[in-house]
Scaffold this active site. Structure first.
Site, short mmCIF file in Angstrom:
data_model
loop_
_atom_site.label_atom_id
_atom_site.label_comp_id
_atom_site.label_asym_id
_atom_site.label_seq_id
_atom_site.Cartn_x
_atom_site.Cartn_y
_atom_site.Cartn_z
N HIS B 251 0.84 -1.20 0.00
CA HIS B 251 0.00 0.00 0.00
C HIS B 251 0.88 1.25 0.00
O HIS B 251 0.71 2.14 -0.84
CB HIS B 251 -0.90 -0.04 1.24
CG HIS B 251 -1.81 1.15 1.38
ND1 HIS B 251 -3.15 1.10 1.04
CD2 HIS B 251 -1.58 2.40 1.83
CE1 HIS B 251 -3.69 2.29 1.26
NE2 HIS B 251 -2.77 3.10 1.75
N GLU B 252 1.83 1.31 0.93
CA GLU B 252 2.68 2.50 1.03
C GLU B 252 3.59 2.61 -0.20
O GLU B 252 3.92 3.72 -0.64
CB GLU B 252 3.50 2.48 2.32
CG GLU B 252 2.67 2.37 3.61
CD GLU B 252 1.53 3.39 3.72
OE1 GLU B 252 1.61 4.45 3.07
OE2 GLU B 252 0.56 3.09 4.45
N HIS B 255 1.72 4.57 -2.78
CA HIS B 255 1.86 6.02 -2.54
C HIS B 255 3.23 6.51 -3.00
O HIS B 255 3.35 7.53 -3.66
CB HIS B 255 1.72 6.32 -1.03
CG HIS B 255 0.33 6.24 -0.49
ND1 HIS B 255 -0.69 7.01 -0.98
CD2 HIS B 255 -0.20 5.51 0.51
CE1 HIS B 255 -1.81 6.76 -0.29
NE2 HIS B 255 -1.54 5.84 0.62
N GLU B 281 -4.81 7.44 -2.93
CA GLU B 281 -5.33 6.13 -2.49
C GLU B 281 -5.59 5.20 -3.68
O GLU B 281 -5.50 3.98 -3.55
CB GLU B 281 -6.60 6.30 -1.67
CG GLU B 281 -6.37 6.95 -0.31
CD GLU B 281 -5.42 6.16 0.60
OE1 GLU B 281 -5.60 4.94 0.74
OE2 GLU B 281 -4.49 6.77 1.17
#
Lengths: 299, 299
Positions: B251-252, B255, B281
């Site tokens: 997830h990170e 980003h 997101e």
């Protein structure tokens, strides 16, 4: 006085921010982040310089009516720093920050491959900028005087030559007459890195370091960074052949303890850091040598 | 235009500096450093706000003659942000930074002991300050609108309610009709932390992370911090009972990859970061879910 103190608090904060960026660069920053980091350091340095050399600061200093001894000292030190900073262009301050960061990244890599040629142009650039800084003070007797004065306020190159000369004359016969000390056990490795880390943790805890206010990390050239008196960061480096990591840590602990113990009343003023490099080294070397190499400490 | 761009570069730098301070607070800072860190964040936040809302910026915006599409976009986005920032007092910006830092330290401790009562007054203080921020825009239809607009420019609370309502109406029957997937193996631990670290390193390297431009650290609540497009910092957290650390990291990474790939021509402009939280997101969840939970990825 209040306006002056408020501005000085802002400058003190920006200097801490610069210190955090420097610490991060040595301990955390991925190598490719250097160019952008140079810009961040240049911006913060230029802004701090601009806010400090602002003509309002001159007016506030002119009109300042200190209400106690602390405020009188703040005014005295600020006048000294203000007169000096006003002579230096902001763009030179920014360029010094930028060039310092760039050189540091190259140095780190050149050090690993022992490649002085790669580092030389960056060193030259930094020396050239320091000469330009020195040239802002044409009345100086020696070009190093304005630089020295930043680290040891009021001291000149001639003073240092005299002091070091007298020390040498006294020390050389003293050292020649001293009994030889066998400290070869400190270089009788290998000392596993994990064991050294455990030793340093034990020793530092015994002399007052706790995780709530201190850190210990690794760096290619050990240093200490005070982000706040309650956020003190030591570094060391490990070599399995010796126990130098312990002496680096004790040395940096001396720097850190000095700043950790500064009266909280001085926080966010120009008196909130060490008084000079000489005072700082007196504290770091006290712990490294007088304490760290004593029989009582080892027992 | 040049003066405007120069000032905007300075503001962009100060925002990166704030990001570095936030990252450091989560990953490195000793707990007792929080109070001083609040002051540093407040000073940098206030200064960035003051430099941005300065009347010169208004004049430069008025007179700006963009020379290409990029400059036209910079002017458009800056006008939007300038008009909004001018409505907010600098002291509120500083106090928001200070209160955010203070709450974070208390939250970290309260989380460990599951002590909501300890955190509640800090949460209340932050909500109160956010209400004061919102009140700077009395024309807003809903008090959350000015806050939402900071994260998703141009979107209102009513828009979000409508979008989420329509998504819910479409998704609920879709989920009800979906075949059940057995992913219990992801929670069939214990998975030793060292093994999880090795897994994450292997996976992140395979999808493009290298040590020269990226870091992976631990944090109580995983997040990503872009200090520069060439200095991207991911965090995750480890629990031996499951493999959530992998999904946090992916997830990170989403980003981070988004910001890592931003055109260098946009660096040090207001276009140099993610366009909105929604876009951010979309990238993080793409990697976490569409890639990370696909059979092809696991094979």
């Amino acid at each position: 006085m209040d306006e002056l103190l408020e501005r000085l608090a802002e400058i003190a904060d920006l200097e801490r921010v610069a210190m955090l960026m420097a610490w991060d660069q040595e301990v955390c920053m991925p190598l490719a982040g250097g160019e952008a980091r140079g810009e961040l350091r240049a911006t913060v340095g230029r802004l701090a310089h601009e806010r400090f050399t602002d003509e309002h600061v001159g007016e506030w200093l002119e009109a300042a009516a200190p209400r106690d001894e602390l405020e009188a000292d703040v005014v005295r030190v600020t006048r000294r720093d203000f007169d000096k900073a006003r002579r230096v262009p902001g763009e030179l301050v920014a360029e010094l920050a930028r060039a310092g960061v760039a050189a540091r990244g190259v140095w780190l890599q050149a050090r690993e491959t022992n490649d002085f040629a790669a580092f030389a142009p960056y060193l030259e650039r930094n020396i050239e900028l320091r000469r330009r800084y020195s040239a802002c003070f044409p009345e100086a007797e020696h070009p190093y005087d304005p630089l020295l004065d930043d680290y040891e306020p009021g001291m000149s190159t001639a003073d240092v030559r005299d002091a070091l000369g007298r020390l040498r004359d006294g020390l050389v016969p003293l050292v020649a007459a001293a009994p030889e000390v066998d400290d070869s056990l400190l270089r009788r490795g290998p000392f596993a890195e994990a064991g050294q880390r455990a030793l340093l943790t034990t020793v530092l805890r015994a002399i007052g370091v706790d995780d709530d206010q201190w850190r210990l990390d690794e760096a290619a050239h050990p240093f200490e960074a005070t982000i706040a008196p309650t956020d003190v960061r030591l570094t060391t480096r490990y070599d399995e052949a010796d126990l130098d990591s312990l002496y680096s840590a004790l040395h940096e602990f001396g720097h850190g303890l000095y700043e950790h113990q500064i009266d909280p009343a001085l926080a966010r003023t120009p008196l909130g850091g060490g008084a000079s490099s000489g005072w700082h080294e007196s504290q770091s070397r006290l712990w490294e040598n007088m304490v760290g190499r004593s029989a009582g400490f080892w027992r």
